[in-house]
Design a protein around this motif. Structure first.
Motif, mmCIF file in Angstrom:
data_model
loop_
_atom_site.group_PDB
_atom_site.id
_atom_site.type_symbol
_atom_site.label_atom_id
_atom_site.label_comp_id
_atom_site.label_asym_id
_atom_site.label_seq_id
_atom_site.Cartn_x
_atom_site.Cartn_y
_atom_site.Cartn_z
ATOM 1 N N VAL A 20 -4.131 3.471 -13.314
ATOM 2 C CA VAL A 20 -4.236 2.292 -14.328
ATOM 3 C C VAL A 20 -2.867 1.266 -14.365
ATOM 4 C CG1 VAL A 20 -4.217 1.307 -16.655
ATOM 5 C CG2 VAL A 20 -6.066 3.130 -15.903
ATOM 6 N N TRP A 21 -1.745 2.095 -14.151
ATOM 7 C CA TRP A 21 -0.373 1.507 -14.226
ATOM 8 C C TRP A 21 0.276 1.349 -13.001
ATOM 9 C CZ3 TRP A 21 0.857 -1.013 -18.436
ATOM 10 C CH2 TRP A 21 0.275 -0.872 -19.603
ATOM 11 N N ASN A 22 -0.460 1.567 -11.804
ATOM 12 C CA ASN A 22 0.245 1.389 -10.545
ATOM 13 C C ASN A 22 -0.567 0.302 -9.839
ATOM 14 O OD1 ASN A 22 2.408 3.006 -9.886
ATOM 15 N ND2 ASN A 22 0.902 4.571 -10.574
ATOM 16 N N THR A 23 -1.645 0.017 -10.196
ATOM 17 C CA THR A 23 -2.571 -1.302 -9.555
ATOM 18 C C THR A 23 -2.009 -2.690 -10.062
ATOM 19 O OG1 THR A 23 -4.098 -0.962 -11.577
ATOM 20 C CG2 THR A 23 -4.380 0.036 -9.390
ATOM 21 N N PRO A 24 -1.485 -2.956 -11.132
ATOM 22 C CA PRO A 24 -1.015 -4.464 -11.343
ATOM 23 C C PRO A 24 -0.331 -5.140 -10.431
ATOM 24 C CG PRO A 24 -0.764 -2.971 -13.535
ATOM 25 C CD PRO A 24 -1.326 -1.971 -12.194
ATOM 26 N N PRO A 25 0.694 -4.296 -9.732
ATOM 27 C CA PRO A 25 1.644 -5.270 -8.744
ATOM 28 C C PRO A 25 0.577 -5.578 -7.535
ATOM 29 C CG PRO A 25 2.719 -3.188 -9.394
ATOM 30 C CD PRO A 25 1.316 -3.023 -10.021
ATOM 31 N N LEU A 26 -0.530 -5.086 -7.321
ATOM 32 C CA LEU A 26 -1.437 -5.411 -6.388
ATOM 33 C C LEU A 26 -2.373 -6.589 -6.550
ATOM 34 C CD1 LEU A 26 -3.291 -1.911 -5.334
ATOM 35 C CD2 LEU A 26 -0.912 -3.034 -4.362
ATOM 36 N N PHE A 27 -2.279 -7.282 -7.961
ATOM 37 C CA PHE A 27 -3.064 -8.179 -8.374
ATOM 38 C C PHE A 27 -2.026 -9.132 -8.915
ATOM 39 C CE2 PHE A 27 -5.919 -4.661 -8.398
ATOM 40 C CZ PHE A 27 -6.997 -5.103 -7.474
ATOM 41 N N GLY A 28 -0.734 -9.209 -8.904
ATOM 42 C CA GLY A 28 0.282 -10.122 -9.378
ATOM 43 C C GLY A 28 0.895 -9.916 -10.360
ATOM 44 N N TRP A 29 0.824 -8.870 -11.219
ATOM 45 C CA TRP A 29 1.875 -8.561 -12.588
ATOM 46 C C TRP A 29 2.855 -7.436 -11.673
ATOM 47 C CZ3 TRP A 29 1.000 -4.979 -17.233
ATOM 48 C CH2 TRP A 29 2.135 -5.135 -18.158
ATOM 49 N N GLY A 30 4.036 -7.755 -11.360
ATOM 50 C CA GLY A 30 4.927 -6.989 -10.696
ATOM 51 C C GLY A 30 4.763 -7.013 -9.199
ATOM 52 N N SER A 31 5.451 -6.243 -8.590
ATOM 53 C CA SER A 31 5.196 -6.425 -7.276
ATOM 54 C C SER A 31 5.717 -4.950 -6.393
ATOM 55 C CB SER A 31 5.974 -7.578 -6.597
ATOM 56 O OG SER A 31 7.441 -7.398 -6.648
ATOM 57 N N LEU A 65 0.778 -1.184 0.039
ATOM 58 C CA LEU A 65 -0.093 -0.220 0.027
ATOM 59 C C LEU A 65 0.848 1.109 0.139
ATOM 60 C CD1 LEU A 65 -2.733 -0.914 2.575
ATOM 61 C CD2 LEU A 65 -2.989 -1.103 -0.084
ATOM 62 N N GLU A 66 1.830 1.213 0.679
ATOM 63 C CA GLU A 66 2.839 2.409 0.775
ATOM 64 C C GLU A 66 3.415 2.684 -0.570
ATOM 65 O OE1 GLU A 66 6.811 4.440 1.755
ATOM 66 O OE2 GLU A 66 6.469 2.368 1.354
ATOM 67 N N GLY A 67 3.945 1.458 -1.101
ATOM 68 C CA GLY A 67 4.608 1.648 -2.577
ATOM 69 C C GLY A 67 3.572 2.156 -3.554
ATOM 70 N N PHE A 68 2.253 1.470 -3.422
ATOM 71 C CA PHE A 68 1.262 1.869 -4.470
ATOM 72 C C PHE A 68 1.025 3.478 -4.239
ATOM 73 C CE2 PHE A 68 -3.020 3.137 -4.982
ATOM 74 C CZ PHE A 68 -3.197 2.686 -6.172
ATOM 75 N N ALA A 69 0.800 4.174 -3.002
ATOM 76 C CA ALA A 69 0.379 5.451 -2.858
ATOM 77 C C ALA A 69 1.472 6.264 -3.341
ATOM 78 C CB ALA A 69 0.206 5.717 -1.277
ATOM 79 N N VAL A 70 3.086 6.065 -3.034
ATOM 80 C CA VAL A 70 4.007 6.836 -3.471
ATOM 81 C C VAL A 70 3.939 6.799 -5.028
ATOM 82 C CG1 VAL A 70 6.406 7.310 -3.290
ATOM 83 C CG2 VAL A 70 5.229 6.630 -1.413
ATOM 84 N N SER A 71 3.836 5.674 -5.675
ATOM 85 C CA SER A 71 4.050 5.567 -7.061
ATOM 86 C C SER A 71 2.852 6.267 -7.811
ATOM 87 C CB SER A 71 3.975 4.141 -7.432
ATOM 88 O OG SER A 71 5.244 3.370 -6.835
ATOM 89 N N PHE A 72 1.726 6.043 -7.193
ATOM 90 C CA PHE A 72 0.414 6.643 -7.536
ATOM 91 C C PHE A 72 0.335 8.258 -7.699
ATOM 92 C CE2 PHE A 72 -3.948 8.032 -6.538
ATOM 93 C CZ PHE A 72 -4.553 8.008 -7.953
ATOM 94 N N PHE A 73 0.793 8.896 -6.515
ATOM 95 C CA PHE A 73 0.902 10.139 -6.473
ATOM 96 C C PHE A 73 2.168 10.764 -7.305
ATOM 97 C CE2 PHE A 73 -1.618 9.639 -2.487
ATOM 98 C CZ PHE A 73 -2.535 10.533 -2.820
ATOM 99 N N GLY A 74 3.351 9.850 -7.386
ATOM 100 C CA GLY A 74 4.441 10.378 -8.149
ATOM 101 C C GLY A 74 4.200 10.508 -9.696
#
Length: 314
Positions: A123-134, A69-78
Motif C-alpha cells: 500500500v505504501w510503496n505503490t503511490p510513487p508509481l502513480f504520481g505521489w512521490g517518485s 521498478l527497481e526502487g519499488f522492489a527494494v522498498s517493497f521487500f525492505g
C-alpha cells in the motif's frame, strides 16, 4: 556488494528450504522467520545484484521505468522485512509475557501478521508509481529509491508519511514489545526459582536471537533512514553523493545478517541446518543438548504458570 548479495541469496534460500523440509520447525515463529528470509532474498535479488552490476558499469542503465521498478522492489521487500520483525517482536512479547493468557499466539496469528506486513508494504510503496512521490537514482546513481532529496511538496508529503508509517510505527512497536519483554525476563531471573529456570533459558535464548536480528536491522537501515529524514527536514543540507552511497550499501548488505543469526543462535534450527550444509555432519551435536531439550519439554507446562504469574505481577 556482489559477495554480500550472493551470500544473502544462498543463505536465505537455505533457511527457506530447511524449514520447509523439516516439519519440526513449522511453528508460529517460524512462519515469520521464513517470511523474513523471503524478504531478504527479494532484497538481494532485486536490490543487491542489480546494484552490483550498475556499480561495475558506473551508472544505472534501467531507464526511468526500470529505475521505478527497481526502487519499488527494494522498498517493497525492505518494508515488508521491517514489518515482519515487528510481528516477531509481538510474538515474543505474547509468548514470554502471557504464556497462559486467553489469547495465545498461534499459527493463524503468524499468518495474519505475515499477510499484513506484505499488504502494508504494498500500500505504501505503490503511490510513487502513480504520481505521489517518485523513485529516483540516489547516491552515486547506481541504485534507485524513493526520492527523499526532492523539494516538491507532493514528494515531501509522501516521504514524511512513508517515514512515519513504514519506519517509525514498526520501530515503535518493536521497541515497546522488547522493552516490556526484557523487563519481564529480568524480573523472572530475579526469582531464582529452579522450576522456572528451564523455561526462562529456553525463552531467553530465542529472545536473544530476535533482539540480535532487530539490532542488525537497525545498524544497517537506521543510518539510511536518518540521512533521508535529515535531508527532508533541512532543505539547506547537502550531502556528498559518495557519502550518501555508504548508508545505501550498508542497507543493502542487511540481507546476509538474519540467516547467519538464525543459524548460529537458534539451537533447534541449527540442529537441522548445519547437517544440511555439511552433508550430514553437525559439529554442535551433543548428548548434553538432547538431555536439556527433553528436560525442558517435560517441564514447560509447569514452568509457564510461573512466568504467567510474574508477568501479571502476582
Amino acid at each position: 556488494m556482489g559477495v554480500f548479495s550472493v551470500m544473502g541469496v544462498a543463505l536465505n534460500i537455505m533457511v527457506i528450504v530447511v524449514t520447509v523440509r523439516h516439519k519440526q520447525l513449522r511453528q508460529p515463529l517460524s512462519y515469520a522467520l521464513v517470511n523474513l528470509a523471503v524478504c531478504d532474498l527479494g532484497c538481494a535479488l532485486f536490490g543487491g545484484l542489480p546494484t552490483t552490476v550498475t556499480t561495475a558499469m558506473r551508472h544505472t542503465n534501467f531507464g526511468r521505468v526500470g529505475c521505478g521498478l527497481e526502487g519499488f522492489a527494494v522498498s517493497f521487500f525492505g518494508i515488508a522485512s521491517l514489518c515482519t520483525i515487528g510481528v516477531i517482536s509481538v510474538e515474543r512479547y505474547m509468548v514470554v509475557c502471557y504464556p497462559m493468557g486467553a489469547v495465545l499466539f498461534q499459527t493463524r496469528h503468524a499468518i495474519a501478521g505475515v499477510v499484513l506486513s506484505w499488504v502494508w508494504s504494498f500500500v505504501w510503496n505503490t503511490p510513487p508509481l502513480f504520481g505521489w512521490g517518485s523513485y529516483e537514482p540516489e547516491g552515486i546513481k547506481t541504485s534507485c529509491a524513493p526520492s527523499w532529496n526532492s523539494r516538491d511538496a507532493g514528494n515531501m508529503s509522501y516521504i514524511m508519511m512513508y517515514f512515519s508509517l513504514c519506519f517509525a510505527l514498526p520501530f515503535s512497536i518493536i521497541m515497546v514489545s522488547y522493552a516490556r519483554l526484557l523487563w519481564t525476563l529480568r524480573r523472572v531471573s530475579k526469582l531464582q526459582l529452579s522450576e522456572a529456570a528451564s523455561t526462562h533459558r529456553m525463552e531467553a535464548q530465542v529472545t536473544r536471537m530476535v533482539v540480535a536480528m532487530v539490532l542488525a536491522f537497525l545498524v544497517t537501515w537506521l543510518p539510511y533512514a536518518s540521512m533521508a529524514l535529515a535531508v527532508i527536514i533541512d532543505s539547506q543540507l547537502q550531502i556528498d553523493p559518495l557519502t550518501a552511497t555508504i548508508p545505501v550499501y550498508l542497507a543493502k548488505s542487511s540481507t546476509i545478517y538474519n540467516p547467519i543469526i538464525y543459524v548460529f543462535m537458534n539451537r533447534q534450527f541449527r540442529k537441522y541446518a548445519v547437517p544440511t550444509i555439511l552433508c550430514g555432519w553437525n559439529p554442535w551435536a551433543s548428548t548434553v543438548e538432547l538431555s536439556e531439550g527433553e528436560t525442558t519439554a517435560a517441564s514447560v507446562n509447569r514452568n509457564q504458570k510461573v512466568l504467567a504469574k510474574e508477568c501479571l505481577g502476582e
